[in-house]
Design a protein around this motif. Sequence first.
Motif, PDB file in Angstrom:
ATOM      1  N   PRO A   1     -49.875  39.181  79.726  1.00  0.00           N
ATOM      2  CA  PRO A   1     -48.588  39.001  79.053  1.00  0.00           C
ATOM      3  C   PRO A   1     -48.559  37.816  78.083  1.00  0.00           C
ATOM      4  O   PRO A   1     -47.697  37.764  77.198  1.00  0.00           O
ATOM      5  N   ASP A   2     -49.474  36.853  78.253  1.00  0.00           N
ATOM      6  CA  ASP A   2     -49.503  35.677  77.372  1.00  0.00           C
ATOM      7  C   ASP A   2     -50.159  35.967  76.027  1.00  0.00           C
ATOM      8  O   ASP A   2     -50.042  35.170  75.092  1.00  0.00           O
ATOM      9  N   ILE A   3     -50.857  37.086  75.932  1.00  0.00           N
ATOM     10  CA  ILE A   3     -51.721  37.335  74.766  1.00  0.00           C
ATOM     11  C   ILE A   3     -51.030  38.224  73.745  1.00  0.00           C
ATOM     12  O   ILE A   3     -50.448  39.266  74.093  1.00  0.00           O
ATOM     13  N   ASN A   4     -51.088  37.808  72.499  1.00  0.00           N
ATOM     14  CA  ASN A   4     -50.514  38.591  71.409  1.00  0.00           C
ATOM     15  C   ASN A   4     -51.177  39.964  71.345  1.00  0.00           C
ATOM     16  O   ASN A   4     -52.399  40.065  71.412  1.00  0.00           O
ATOM     17  N   PRO A   5     -50.377  41.045  71.211  1.00  0.00           N
ATOM     18  CA  PRO A   5     -50.959  42.397  71.156  1.00  0.00           C
ATOM     19  C   PRO A   5     -52.048  42.546  70.098  1.00  0.00           C
ATOM     20  O   PRO A   5     -52.982  43.337  70.284  1.00  0.00           O
ATOM     21  N   GLU A   6     -51.961  41.784  69.009  1.00  0.00           N
ATOM     22  CA  GLU A   6     -52.988  41.884  67.964  1.00  0.00           C
ATOM     23  C   GLU A   6     -54.365  41.552  68.521  1.00  0.00           C
ATOM     24  O   GLU A   6     -55.364  42.210  68.185  1.00  0.00           O
ATOM     25  N   TYR A   7     -54.428  40.548  69.408  1.00  0.00           N
ATOM     26  CA  TYR A   7     -55.728  40.176  69.963  1.00  0.00           C
ATOM     27  C   TYR A   7     -56.225  41.205  70.980  1.00  0.00           C
ATOM     28  O   TYR A   7     -57.437  41.392  71.158  1.00  0.00           O
ATOM     29  N   HIS A   8     -55.297  41.881  71.660  1.00  0.00           N
ATOM     30  CA  HIS A   8     -55.706  42.994  72.525  1.00  0.00           C
ATOM     31  C   HIS A   8     -56.446  44.038  71.688  1.00  0.00           C
ATOM     32  O   HIS A   8     -57.517  44.523  72.061  1.00  0.00           O
ATOM     33  N   VAL A   9     -55.863  44.392  70.541  1.00  0.00           N
ATOM     34  CA  VAL A   9     -56.456  45.425  69.681  1.00  0.00           C
ATOM     35  C   VAL A   9     -57.763  44.935  69.072  1.00  0.00           C
ATOM     36  O   VAL A   9     -58.759  45.674  69.015  1.00  0.00           O
ATOM     37  N   ARG A  10     -57.789  43.693  68.622  1.00  0.00           N
ATOM     38  CA  ARG A  10     -58.993  43.163  67.991  1.00  0.00           C
ATOM     39  C   ARG A  10     -60.155  43.098  68.984  1.00  0.00           C
ATOM     40  O   ARG A  10     -61.306  43.342  68.621  1.00  0.00           O
ATOM     41  N   MET A  11     -59.850  42.794  70.243  1.00  0.00           N
ATOM     42  CA  MET A  11     -60.902  42.776  71.256  1.00  0.00           C
ATOM     43  C   MET A  11     -61.415  44.194  71.498  1.00  0.00           C
ATOM     44  O   MET A  11     -62.633  44.421  71.605  1.00  0.00           O
ATOM     45  N   GLN A  12     -60.509  45.142  71.581  1.00  0.00           N
ATOM     46  CA  GLN A  12     -60.923  46.539  71.755  1.00  0.00           C
ATOM     47  C   GLN A  12     -61.809  46.987  70.598  1.00  0.00           C
ATOM     48  O   GLN A  12     -62.841  47.640  70.804  1.00  0.00           O
ATOM     49  N   ALA A  13     -61.415  46.631  69.387  1.00  0.00           N
ATOM     50  CA  ALA A  13     -62.187  47.030  68.204  1.00  0.00           C
ATOM     51  C   ALA A  13     -63.570  46.378  68.184  1.00  0.00           C
ATOM     52  O   ALA A  13     -64.554  46.999  67.765  1.00  0.00           O
TER      53      ALA A  13
ATOM     54  N   ASN B   1     -50.848  45.336  76.143  1.00  0.00           N
ATOM     55  CA  ASN B   1     -49.635  44.897  76.839  1.00  0.00           C
ATOM     56  C   ASN B   1     -48.637  44.242  75.895  1.00  0.00           C
ATOM     57  O   ASN B   1     -49.000  43.397  75.080  1.00  0.00           O
ATOM     58  N   PHE B   2     -47.375  44.644  76.036  1.00  0.00           N
ATOM     59  CA  PHE B   2     -46.281  44.049  75.282  1.00  0.00           C
ATOM     60  C   PHE B   2     -45.272  43.428  76.238  1.00  0.00           C
ATOM     61  O   PHE B   2     -45.047  43.955  77.337  1.00  0.00           O
ATOM     62  N   PRO B   3     -44.624  42.349  75.831  1.00  0.00           N
ATOM     63  CA  PRO B   3     -43.511  41.841  76.640  1.00  0.00           C
ATOM     64  C   PRO B   3     -42.338  42.820  76.563  1.00  0.00           C
ATOM     65  O   PRO B   3     -42.258  43.643  75.647  1.00  0.00           O
ATOM     66  N   ASN B   4     -41.428  42.727  77.503  1.00  0.00           N
ATOM     67  CA  ASN B   4     -40.305  43.656  77.546  1.00  0.00           C
ATOM     68  C   ASN B   4     -39.453  43.603  76.281  1.00  0.00           C
ATOM     69  O   ASN B   4     -38.902  44.619  75.842  1.00  0.00           O
ATOM     70  N   GLU B   5     -39.363  42.419  75.669  1.00  0.00           N
ATOM     71  CA  GLU B   5     -38.503  42.271  74.485  1.00  0.00           C
ATOM     72  C   GLU B   5     -39.158  42.743  73.197  1.00  0.00           C
ATOM     73  O   GLU B   5     -38.566  42.671  72.115  1.00  0.00           O
ATOM     74  N   ALA B   6     -40.388  43.257  73.269  1.00  0.00           N
ATOM     75  CA  ALA B   6     -41.068  43.749  72.062  1.00  0.00           C
ATOM     76  C   ALA B   6     -40.263  44.873  71.423  1.00  0.00           C
ATOM     77  O   ALA B   6     -39.612  45.670  72.103  1.00  0.00           O
ATOM     78  N   SER B   7     -40.338  44.966  70.110  1.00  0.00           N
ATOM     79  CA  SER B   7     -39.580  45.976  69.371  1.00  0.00           C
ATOM     80  C   SER B   7     -40.455  47.185  69.048  1.00  0.00           C
ATOM     81  O   SER B   7     -41.682  47.139  69.193  1.00  0.00           O
ATOM     82  N   GLU B   8     -39.827  48.251  68.596  1.00  0.00           N
ATOM     83  CA  GLU B   8     -40.575  49.424  68.155  1.00  0.00           C
ATOM     84  C   GLU B   8     -41.457  49.083  66.952  1.00  0.00           C
ATOM     85  O   GLU B   8     -42.540  49.646  66.786  1.00  0.00           O
TER      86      GLU B   8
END
Length: 761
Positions: free
Chosen positions: A508-520, A535-542
């Motif tokens: 939950p501490d990690i920006n979603p961009e880094y999740h994707v960049r690690m996957q890539a 993973n996104f926090p609950n308050e993330a927007s569409e």
Amino acid sequence: MENNFKPAEISENAKVVLEHRYLLKNDSGDVAEDPDGLFRRVASALAKPDKSYGASTEEIKETTEEFYQMLSSLEFLANSPTLMNAGTKAGTLSACFVLPLEDSMEGIMKTAHDAAMVQKYGGGTGFALSELRPKGSTIKTTHGKACGPIAALKLLSSVSTLVTQGGKRDGANMAVMNVHHPDIEEFIDCKTQEGEIHNFNISVGATDEFMKAVKEKKDFNLIDPKTKKVVAQKDAYKLFRKIVQGAWKNGEPGMIFLDEVNRKSPVNHLGEMTATNPCGEQPLLPNESCNLGSIDLAKFVNEDETDLDWNRLKKTTRTAVHFLDNTIDANKYAIPEIKKANKLSRKIGLGVMGFADMLIRMNMSYDSEEAVDMGRKVMKFIQTEADIKSEELADKRGPFEGWEGSRPQINGDKPIRNACRLTVAPTGTISMIAGCSSGIEPVFSLAYRKHNILEGKTLYYVDKNLEKAAKEKGFYSEDLLEHLSNGGSLQDREDVPTEVKKVFRTAPDINPEYHVRMQAAFQESVDAGISKTINFPNEASEDDVTTTYMLAWELKCKGITVYRSGSREKEVLTSGTSENETEASVDSKIGFVSATERPSELFGVTRRVYTGRGNLYVTVNMSEDGKPFEIFAALGKAGGNDSAMAEAVSRMVSLTLRSGIDPKASIEQLKGITDVPAWNEGELIRSVPDAIANVLEKIYEPKKESAPLSINELNDETLISENKNTDIANVLQGETCPECPSTLAFEEGCQKCYSCGYSKC
């Protein structure tokens, strides 16, 4: 092989998981082997295929020991079906499959049959709905109208449920539909109707043409798969936002980037890949299966924790490739078509786990360029060594049967034994056995509470790396553990040094961009796919989800799965509402309901249950149609607070039953509540409310006596017995584990319980 080899120590949590799910049982259901016996059984079974390739008895003995040391060191573990079934007379060694789905009554029914056989063997299944003609299309042979892909999906869902009624939960399935299919909108919405399709993950198969149209906000074509003609055009961006909205609400649908999948396929001469296994990391041709295993990277960090032991990693990688290639020959196949397809390409999926633990030990922050580069480097190394070993095997055994005409053959590459070598698959319970973090995911939680039912004490389960750092640096305290186990972030603690916060960053501490960049970064060297949750926090927007989906496509990921914290817990399901009704209009129709009047005469059943508060007598009275109507609960000792609470719970449950609420809802609310646990005829009863739920469940869903489940009926998605050490609170926000009171973690595209070992993809 090491002469002075000692197996790795098995943790208490791992022992519980092994005993409940993996170790062989005798006819009485008692555990009949220990972990060392499991590893020797699997090693022996997987070394035997060497005999077919000319190995001597002594050579097979050496290979058996080599496999045993690799497994018992926990440096590598095979997927669950291999650990469960190797060396037994039943069950498959493969985790999951993709089955063809042809556009005819015969084709659909053949697929339903094959799916039943595969799931009987314990496998998960993936299907592509893309070739089925649209709903309402004319059928020439009968002059009728086609029921469409979603009706076929409902059939497959019901078949899966039927197969699993013999004591198992529903199997894991994946349905994929090409975004150009005329019924794509119905597919995107197919899981918003409660209960009709409840055992399938769904993903949209997106093409480059569609994604470019999204980016440019243009229309794209809908194409009839039967006639191959354009039948309509749609606003690409509008449809994309519909996909995103579903993912934002509850994580579905996911997306699979079909052109990227097939662009990298080494065997495109054998066909086009249009579907994946249930977790999305393994695109497969029809009738192919996954033969998976994972290396625990954390176990290769050198003594001074500055680098990896690359030589040891090389040796384990090569041994693992040998092991997985043998899996294809040692396997048992549910249908002949699967055996043929697997021999044709001999795909294996060597992956990794413990990556986050490795980074922490090497003092790297997951969301840093340094960590992304390290991920890229380690996977490239494993790719190189896996390719070398597969080429060596091809030298001795010959390349995969479909070598002629394959992409590597046309390119003039060396013959290779396995068309694909690498996959980063979900590691679910095997990472719990290995005692490491899941796959390439960041650490999900640093601490949670566990209740010791024997002594009534609360125990904290703490990430081993954090515990070590906290004690060395002097900030270890019960207050810290309480903060973390209640859902607090380490980043909020003033008593924790900055350099520690930098390294111990959870999902939950990690920006979603880094999740994707690690996957890539990992995808660059992985010839199949990667199972990972963004993973996104609950308050993330569409809009946040939109950005992430586009980034995954631009960075050449093969697919993407997202989960917004708590979203499934808050999900709104509709039942029977029309397309024009909004959520608000449905809400406006909801009013108060009145309980049904009690008839003058009812018949029921009374059962005695021993609880920690004494004998409890539970009576369930049934209505004329055989459904539970009311419930009474009384403790053997009259009066007092305990009796009052038992009466209060039974009255409230009776009110829900008489108001037409499904008994399952009350059972789910009461089950797992813990007060003073006690054993009742071999069954753990946690409290008086838990006992009431237990009786109601048995009467509402009576179970036939059956023989003990054989080992081939177990897999990652099917069964785990209840753990005698049961979680009381786990603060990870989301759905509650169906096997214990803990909350599920969403990782690797799957649900996972860190307390009892439950895992479902």
